[in-house]
Enzyme design. Structure first.
Site, PDB file in Angstrom:
ATOM      1  N   HIS A 137       0.782  -1.453   0.151  1.00  0.00           N
ATOM      2  CA  HIS A 137       0.045   0.108   0.232  1.00  0.00           C
ATOM      3  C   HIS A 137       0.912   1.289   0.187  1.00  0.00           C
ATOM      4  O   HIS A 137       1.772   0.872   0.849  1.00  0.00           O
ATOM      5  CB  HIS A 137      -1.014   0.042   0.680  1.00  0.00           C
ATOM      6  CG  HIS A 137      -0.510  -0.226   2.573  1.00  0.00           C
ATOM      7  ND1 HIS A 137      -1.054  -0.573   3.618  1.00  0.00           N
ATOM      8  CD2 HIS A 137       0.708   0.158   3.096  1.00  0.00           C
ATOM      9  CE1 HIS A 137      -0.352  -0.104   4.743  1.00  0.00           C
ATOM     10  NE2 HIS A 137       0.988  -0.130   4.460  1.00  0.00           N
ATOM     11  N   ASN A 138       0.680   1.723  -0.566  1.00  0.00           N
ATOM     12  CA  ASN A 138       1.502   3.271  -0.866  1.00  0.00           C
ATOM     13  C   ASN A 138       2.031   3.911  -1.399  1.00  0.00           C
ATOM     14  O   ASN A 138       3.504   5.009  -1.836  1.00  0.00           O
ATOM     15  CB  ASN A 138       0.764   4.498   1.159  1.00  0.00           C
ATOM     16  CG  ASN A 138      -0.383   4.080   1.955  1.00  0.00           C
ATOM     17  OD1 ASN A 138      -1.210   3.550   1.158  1.00  0.00           O
ATOM     18  ND2 ASN A 138       0.430   3.756   2.672  1.00  0.00           N
TER      19      ASN A 138
END
Length: 352
Positions: free
Chosen positions: A257-258
């Site tokens: 994620h991210n």
């Protein structure tokens, strides 16, 4: 070898057209209307085939090839044997790829497993989904409410497109792939089994147990990206996971994620990129590279296979090792260790 059962042949191609596609020069006096009817490696190419050569390891095979024509870089042009036309180009491999796409267009990206057009009655398309004309939907495909699919996109059997997900025009989604919480650009290729937009691995850890952190970001995939089979790209936690234009990702890659990946990066199989790391444009990660979270890898950096990155990498750097460091430093350390090991080896050290 190419098998017409799997890859239908689009028909012969003239040497003039080969030269135009590959940015190559035709030899003086060569009849550009002569055609090739296939493509093959140097050692197995026959008198109707096109081959290519741009690696000194294959110089001997070049001298023995029976190919009708060979795409070759200037440094090897003099080694092309009589009877084989030397089509000289600065990028033989790239030219060969362009010719292959002309000869075997179905091999360039996943297509319908049924050779179908339109929406199969064996699929489930939610009434609130919006499909532009020319979308191909195989049996077993599921498209959720509010999803949008652009014209010319193919969804192979068993693909899943989640609610609200948008896929641009001219894309190819392979069998069994799933795309959730995602915005996908044009001409994107997603191979079979890939998983895009599932939960990121986020937990607030503590003695009382590990509390799941809801992941409320998206995945944004820009134009001309290719994603390999069984690769997983997690959606962002509170910001987006982004894959930049033209980036190519191999099979079995995990992107957490991210993560933000820049334009035209190359990520080879079994790479793992931890959360909130940024890759700037044109980064190359070799196979099985591991990247710690919250780092930045600078523009144009290249990381050797099986390396582990635990700190920021400057732009243009070439690093390798565990932990990774500049390649020259890594090589010096390996050479020193090898010398020390040889000096200390006793007569009983005979294994290997």
């Amino acid at each position: 070898m190419s098998d017409p059962v799997f890859f239908p042949f689009a028909g012969p191609i003239s040497l003039g057209e080969v030269a135009a596609l590959a940015g190559a020069a035709l030899p003086a006096g060569l009849d550009g209307t002569l055609a090739v009817a296939g493509a093959a490696p140097l050692e197995s190419a026959g008198p109707d085939d096109l081959a290519y050569m741009d690696n000194a390891k294959y110089a001997e095979a070049l001298g023995r090839t029976r190919a009708r024509a060979c795409l070759v870089s200037p440094r090897f042009a003099a080694r092309v044997p009589e009877g084989t036309a030397a089509l000289v180009t600065p990028q033989p491999y790239r030219g060969f790829a362009q010719v292959l796409a002309r000869l075997f267009p179905s091999a360039a990206r996943p297509g319908s497993l049924f050779g179908a057009t339109g929406v199969s009655p064996g699929s489930f398309v939610h009434p609130e989904a919006r499909l532009e004309p020319g979308v191909v939907v195989d049996p077993g495909v599921v498209i959720g409410p509010g999803a949008e699919i652009g014209s010319g996109t193919v969804l192979a059997a068993g693909a899943v497109v989640g609610p609200g997900t948008r896929i641009g025009r001219g894309c190819a989604i392979g069998p069994g792939a799933s795309l959730l919480h995602a915005l996908v650009g044009n001409r994107v290729i997603v191979h079979g089994g890939a998983r895009i937009g599932q939960d990121g691995f986020g937990f607030a850890m503590g003695a009382g147990g590990h509390l799941k952190v809801p992941q409320v970001g998206r995945v944004i995939i820009q134009d001309d990206v290719e994603i390999g089979a069984n690769t997983t790209i997690d959606r962002g936690a509170s910001r987006d996971t982004i894959v930049g234009e033209g980036t190519k990702i191999d099979n079995l890659v995990q992107i957490a994620h991210n993560v933000v990946i820049g334009r035209h990066c190359v990520i080879v199989a079994q790479v793992g990129i931890s959360g909130s790391t940024t890759l700037e444009d044109y980064v190359v990660l070799g196979g099985q590279v591991g990247v710690v979270g919250h780092l930045r890898i600078g523009m144009g950096a290249q990381i050797a296979g099986s390396s582990n990155i635990n700190k920021d990498v400057p732009p243009g750097a070439r690093w390798g090792g565990t932990p990774a460091k500049p390649v020259r430093e890594w090589f010096r350390e390996m050479t020193t260790l090898k010398r020390l090991a040889a000096r200390e080896r006793g007569p009983e050290d005979t294994d290997g």
